[in-house]
Enzyme design. Structure first.
Site, PDB file in Angstrom:
ATOM      1  N   ARG A  65       0.877  -1.188   0.000  1.00  0.00           N
ATOM      2  CA  ARG A  65       0.000   0.000   0.000  1.00  0.00           C
ATOM      3  C   ARG A  65       0.904   1.226   0.000  1.00  0.00           C
ATOM      4  O   ARG A  65       1.907   1.247   0.713  1.00  0.00           O
ATOM      5  CB  ARG A  65      -0.933   0.033   1.227  1.00  0.00           C
ATOM      6  N   CYS A 135     -13.292   7.377  10.572  1.00  0.00           N
ATOM      7  CA  CYS A 135     -12.598   6.127  10.241  1.00  0.00           C
ATOM      8  C   CYS A 135     -12.305   5.317  11.504  1.00  0.00           C
ATOM      9  O   CYS A 135     -13.069   5.382  12.484  1.00  0.00           O
ATOM     10  CB  CYS A 135     -11.338   6.395   9.418  1.00  0.00           C
ATOM     11  N   ASP A 204      -2.378   8.688   8.609  1.00  0.00           N
ATOM     12  CA  ASP A 204      -1.594   7.686   7.883  1.00  0.00           C
ATOM     13  C   ASP A 204      -0.212   8.236   7.574  1.00  0.00           C
ATOM     14  O   ASP A 204       0.756   7.479   7.461  1.00  0.00           O
ATOM     15  CB  ASP A 204      -2.307   7.282   6.591  1.00  0.00           C
TER      16      ASP A 204
END
Ligand code: RI2
Length: 314
Positions: A65, A135, A204
């Site tokens: 990713r 999230c 992230d």
């Protein structure tokens, strides 16, 4: 290429790619744990051969990713430990033991960092607060859970977080732990923002200028919070700071399958519709009040100083 890797490494790659393992901290720990096992997968003939094999495994895992910088940062700690061990002249056996130990140290530190972020971040949550989160971030949850465990009466709004609905994971976790939580559609964020005292989200990746890359929709929520003078807290470990951004590179935003947005059968019936499905967006520093790390609280503009300190550039 991947034939040379162990089944566990290939499984970890797949689990991260398909988001069976997800969340920036979790994927870093999963990758480092897989690399630790890879250390003993075959018996190498020399430290150099071991290094080459591990580098290939590291590059393979990094490609699973693209956005969460915790992944390459975690992996790089393992690779750096090999370089260090070789520079110290360790024999192969001692080198492998050292690398496996350093992998464990990273995993342990990562878990401790999330706990510490909870303790520091919870100080900014007061009794009676309503918190909105987006999230499913372990670091953001650590803040919420710690505040709750300290006896603060808090209410949570969890956005459902389309298209993959990770907000349901957050809502279920909080509800199971006795915390009052209301699941809302992402599109209801503005309607409920007037009831929200603080927004708490994870990250992230963090650019050295303090911009935060997090799950798609975070920047909208931050803009809404800005509009209503609601404070925005980002909870993130220091290994989410992107070193590449110091040299002017941008953080790549992962684009995911259109079929996460609409079913294939429906899209097949409407072939002229294009779909864009970015997994993350960038929240500019001016929409963030502070970033809670395991090293303390920083205004987004202070991230550059923290980065220089961590990388001994100051
Ligand atoms: P922790 C997740 O990404 C979310 O965007 C979440 O806010 C972020 O990682 C940080 O999570 P994804 O893997 O490291 O669901 O705080 O795409 O758990």
């Amino acid at each position: 290429m991947s034939e040379e890797f162990s089944p566990k490494l290939k499984q970890t790659f797949e689990d991260i790619r398909t988001m069976k393992v997800r969340g920036a901290g979790r994927i870093a720990r999963a990758a480092v744990s897989a690399l630790k096992d890879e250390v003993y997968y075959v018996s190498d003939s020399s430290p150099e051969e071991f290094y080459k094999r591990m580098q290939a495994a590291a590059n393979y895992l990094k490609s699973s990713r693209p956005t969460a910088v915790s992944l390459p940062n975690g992996i790089n700690t393992v690779i750096k430990s090999i370089q260090k061990g070789i520079a110290q002249g360790l024999d192969l056996k001692s080198l492998k033991e050292y690398v496996a130990k350093e992998a464990d140290v990273f995993i342990q530190k990562s878990i401790e960092a999330q706990k510490k972020i909870g303790e520091i971040g919870a100080k900014r949550i007061v009794n009676g607060d309503t918190v909105l989160t987006h999230c499913n971030s372990q670091s953001a949850i650590s803040v919420i859970e710690t505040a709750f465990k300290e006896g603060k009466q808090i209410k949570i709004f969890a956005t459902e977080t389309r298209p993959r609905f990770q907000g349901r994971l957050t809502a279920a976790y909080l509800a199971d732990h006795g915390i009052e939580v209301t699941l809302i559609p992402d599109t209801a964020a503005r309607l409920y923002m007037r009831k929200v005292d603080k927004v708490v989200v994870g990250a992230d990746a963090i650019a050295v200028n303090g911009a935060v890359v997090n799950k798609i929709g975070t920047s909208q929520i931050a803009a809404l919070a800005f509009e209503s003078r609601t404070r925005v807290m980002v909870a993130a470990e220091t290994y989410k700071i992107s070193p590449q951004t110091y040299w002017g590179e941008l953080i790549e935003i992962e684009m995911r399958s259109p079929y996460e947005v609409a079913p294939k059968s429906w899209l097949d019936r409407h072939p002229r519709i294009k779909v864009m499905n970015p997994a993350f967006d960038v929240t500019p520093p001016q929409y963030i009040d502070f970033i809670v790390t395991e090293k303390g609280i920083y205004p987004p503009q202070g991230i550059i100083m923290l980065f220089k300190e961590l990388y001994e550039l100051a």
